[in-house]
Design a protein around this motif. Structure first.
Motif, PDB file in Angstrom:
ATOM      1  N   ASP A  41      -4.449  14.134   9.939  1.00 24.74           N
ATOM      2  CA  ASP A  41      -4.056  13.543   8.657  1.00 24.74           C
ATOM      3  C   ASP A  41      -2.783  12.718   8.820  1.00 24.74           C
ATOM      4  O   ASP A  41      -2.669  11.612   8.270  1.00 24.74           O
ATOM      5  N   GLN A  42      -1.833  13.262   9.572  1.00 24.16           N
ATOM      6  CA  GLN A  42      -0.576  12.554   9.802  1.00 24.16           C
ATOM      7  C   GLN A  42      -0.801  11.270  10.586  1.00 24.16           C
ATOM      8  O   GLN A  42      -0.206  10.234  10.289  1.00 24.16           O
ATOM      9  N   ASP A  87      -2.421   8.676   8.327  1.00 28.95           N
ATOM     10  CA  ASP A  87      -1.410   8.133   7.407  1.00 28.95           C
ATOM     11  C   ASP A  87      -0.524   7.120   8.113  1.00 28.95           C
ATOM     12  O   ASP A  87      -0.184   6.066   7.548  1.00 28.95           O
ATOM     13  N   GLN A 145      -2.478   3.883   8.746  1.00 33.14           N
ATOM     14  CA  GLN A 145      -2.662   3.135   7.502  1.00 33.14           C
ATOM     15  C   GLN A 145      -1.360   2.488   7.037  1.00 33.14           C
ATOM     16  O   GLN A 145      -1.360   1.372   6.526  1.00 33.14           O
ATOM     17  N   GLU A 146      -0.248   3.195   7.205  1.00 33.42           N
ATOM     18  CA  GLU A 146       1.051   2.628   6.831  1.00 33.42           C
ATOM     19  C   GLU A 146       1.410   1.452   7.738  1.00 33.42           C
ATOM     20  O   GLU A 146       1.950   0.445   7.279  1.00 33.42           O
TER      21      GLU A 146
END
Length: 218
Positions: free
Chosen positions: A189-190, A193, A196-197
């Protein structure tokens, strides 16, 4: 599952079949998942005491869906899952259907009802345990607790361990497998993220450059 096909294949055969079925570039973040699942399914297909039961179906679909979050293009995920399965003699559509059916049956049930639901899915004496079965068990408990506010992961893992014993699964291995699954899920998940960032930041930079270029040209 096509046992004849699976048992006659080497890992090289499985990989070759996979790449023929899925001739797309897999982003580095997801390449490890594909490799590990490919090998895991290959080994299970050669395990004579293994049965692709309902808990395995739920677990495999859960692991795949968990670790392909953010996969792009999203439209390719069905093909990726199908290729991983078919290259090792498993039927992706059948596994998906079994998983969806059992998850739907588990929704809204209390722990005793879940035990009754799963009583017919216990491992037979001498049957081969897979960590995917443990993940499947926890996913069903999660589905049952879906109406509760934010089911606690630790509580679900503990319930899974306790229920695993009644289903003929090794409780200690179940506990370790679910702990590892949980920590890997968090890291994934990290990572998603972060990717995507990074993509969003690059997009903002590009938009600023284009805006500055238009001002200069004006």
């Amino acid at each position: 599952m096509d046992c004849t096909l699976a048992e006659s294949q080497t890992i090289a055969d499985s990989k070759r079949s996979f790449h023929q079925s899925f001739p797309h570039v897999i982003a580095p973040l997801y390449r490890r998942l594909a490799d590990e699942l490919l090998v895991e399914l290959h080994l299970l297909s050669h395990q004579s005491r293994f049965e692709a039961n309902e808990l395995f179906s739920v677990g495999l679909c859960t692991v795949f869906d968990t670790f392909t979050k953010g996969y792009r293009p999203e439209a390719q995920t069905d093909g990726l899952f199908s290729a991983l399965c078919s290259s090792n003699g498993f039927d992706a559509a059948s596994l998906r259907k079994t998983s969806a059916t059992l998850i739907e049956q588990a929704k809204g049930k209390d722990l005793d009802s879940i035990k009754t639901l799963l009583s017919s899915h216990a491992l037979q004496d001498g049957a081969h345990y897979s960590r995917l079965m443990a993940v499947g068990l926890m996913r069903l408990l999660q589905a049952a607790a879906a109406d509760a506010s934010s089911p606690d992961g630790a509580a679900l893992a503990q319930q899974s361990k306790e229920l695993a014993e009644t289903l003929g699964m090794p409780a200690d291995r179940v506990e370790k497998d679910l702990t590892l699954f949980g920590s890997n899920s968090e890291r994934m998940d990290q990572a998603v993220d972060l990717v995507q960032e990074t993509i969003a930041a690059e997009k903002r930079k590009k938009e600023r450059r284009l805006a500055e270029q238009k001002k200069t040209e004006a």
